[in-house]
Design an enzyme around this catalytic site. Sequence first.
Site, mmCIF file in Angstrom:
data_model
loop_
_atom_site.group_PDB
_atom_site.id
_atom_site.type_symbol
_atom_site.label_atom_id
_atom_site.label_comp_id
_atom_site.label_asym_id
_atom_site.label_seq_id
_atom_site.Cartn_x
_atom_site.Cartn_y
_atom_site.Cartn_z
ATOM 1 N N SER A 169 0.843 -1.205 0.000
ATOM 2 C CA SER A 169 0.000 0.000 0.000
ATOM 3 C C SER A 169 0.872 1.247 0.000
ATOM 4 C CB SER A 169 -0.928 -0.029 1.212
ATOM 5 O OG SER A 169 -1.722 -1.194 1.216
ATOM 6 N N GLY A 171 0.652 4.174 -1.420
ATOM 7 C CA GLY A 171 0.028 5.477 -1.228
ATOM 8 C C GLY A 171 -0.116 5.831 0.241
ATOM 9 N N ASP A 172 -0.529 4.850 1.033
ATOM 10 C CA ASP A 172 -0.683 5.079 2.469
ATOM 11 C C ASP A 172 0.655 5.344 3.138
ATOM 12 O OD1 ASP A 172 -3.587 4.601 3.272
ATOM 13 O OD2 ASP A 172 -3.196 2.834 2.057
ATOM 14 N N THR A 173 1.659 4.541 2.812
ATOM 15 C CA THR A 173 2.936 4.698 3.495
ATOM 16 C C THR A 173 3.658 5.973 3.063
ATOM 17 O OG1 THR A 173 3.921 3.164 1.878
ATOM 18 C CG2 THR A 173 3.249 2.251 3.987
ATOM 19 N N ALA A 176 1.979 8.661 5.105
ATOM 20 C CA ALA A 176 2.446 8.592 6.486
ATOM 21 C C ALA A 176 3.858 9.145 6.622
ATOM 22 C CB ALA A 176 2.403 7.149 6.964
#
Length: 400
Positions: A169, A171-173, A176
Amino acid sequence: MTKAGANEGALKGIRVIELGQLLAGPFCGQLLGDMGAEVIKVEPPGAGDPMRDWGLGDDKVNWEVISRNKKSVSANLRVPEGQDLIRRLVASADVLVENFKPGTLEKWGLGPDALHAINPRLIIARMSGYGQSGPYSDRAGFGGIGEAMGGWRYIVGEPDRPPSRMGISIGDTLTATYGCMGVLAALHSRHTTGKGQVIDTALYEAVLQVMESVIPEYDHSGIIRERSGSFLPGIAPSNVYRCSDGDFMIGANKDAIFARLAEAMGRPELASDPRYATHVARGTNQIELDALINEWTGTLTIEEVDALMIKYSVPAGKVYRAPEMLVDPHFQAREAIIELETERFGKLKMQNVVPRLSATPSSVRTPAPSIVGQHNAEIYGALLGMDETQRAALAARGII
């Protein structure tokens, strides 16, 4: 295999309240925790963060990575009593991390204005699909949507197939990671101003940030970058090539390095061939150049090509999976993988912390909490002064 360390880290003394779930918020919390912050993760009573059930295999171990160095408390944020617990926690916190849909904190009476009224020094890191403002801000957004809108998905995959994705994932990391960078910058700013601030990180903008020259190429030249499979258009040779026993990565797109690759191949004349002599020429003719290199690697084993690349100082490497990482001597020498004693699974290997600081090194100090609200007594009791009777009453009503 190196065991987890006990270094206190550069962020020792920083208290983080993590309200997020799944990936973006929790990965930001993981990064801050790895650097030494005390991370208090707030989970819904009962099942907790859905990340507890994410991952492959019968035993889901993703939680063990993303929740290391954290303490778990439970609180129902949808009711006033649960919201009041957050207000009390915020009073002594440095950072609050959340990745709810914009407006959710405000609906709960926990928006930035309300929290800053309690603690003006609080840094609030907000991660969402489209950001806290703009016409799309109230839409639901996951990492994959941000990858699509930010341009990542369109260019990933084979040109004759639909857009693909990475097997993680990203995009999420990315979101973050940029959120964590914002926290570190805001902590530095607070040294001067004495005040906290809000960090607004949108998934699609975090992806857009790593899209290199996609926007200016279109703006200046009308070029729309397309899917190209395993190579980067105009950058050659830089690809995965097939050896007689598997795949091998070679990156020799600089003139001097390509000349060394040509020597290694026994074809020194390629370095002066007009089709390949310059960066632009190799980019123009990269399909035929890749075919030529692939024909050569196909006559050799991975180990044979690897030895030649080392001999001629050509950047190259094997295509690793987890099994290869676990036995590689460089991974071992650098302690890139640690072995952590977890509460649920015993000894478990996972990636170590990044980056490496010489004076205040980061570390994995504690395993992920195995039980939702595992640290209620420590945090609500010792920190907030609630006795066992008070905690039991809240638990009986589903508040914690």
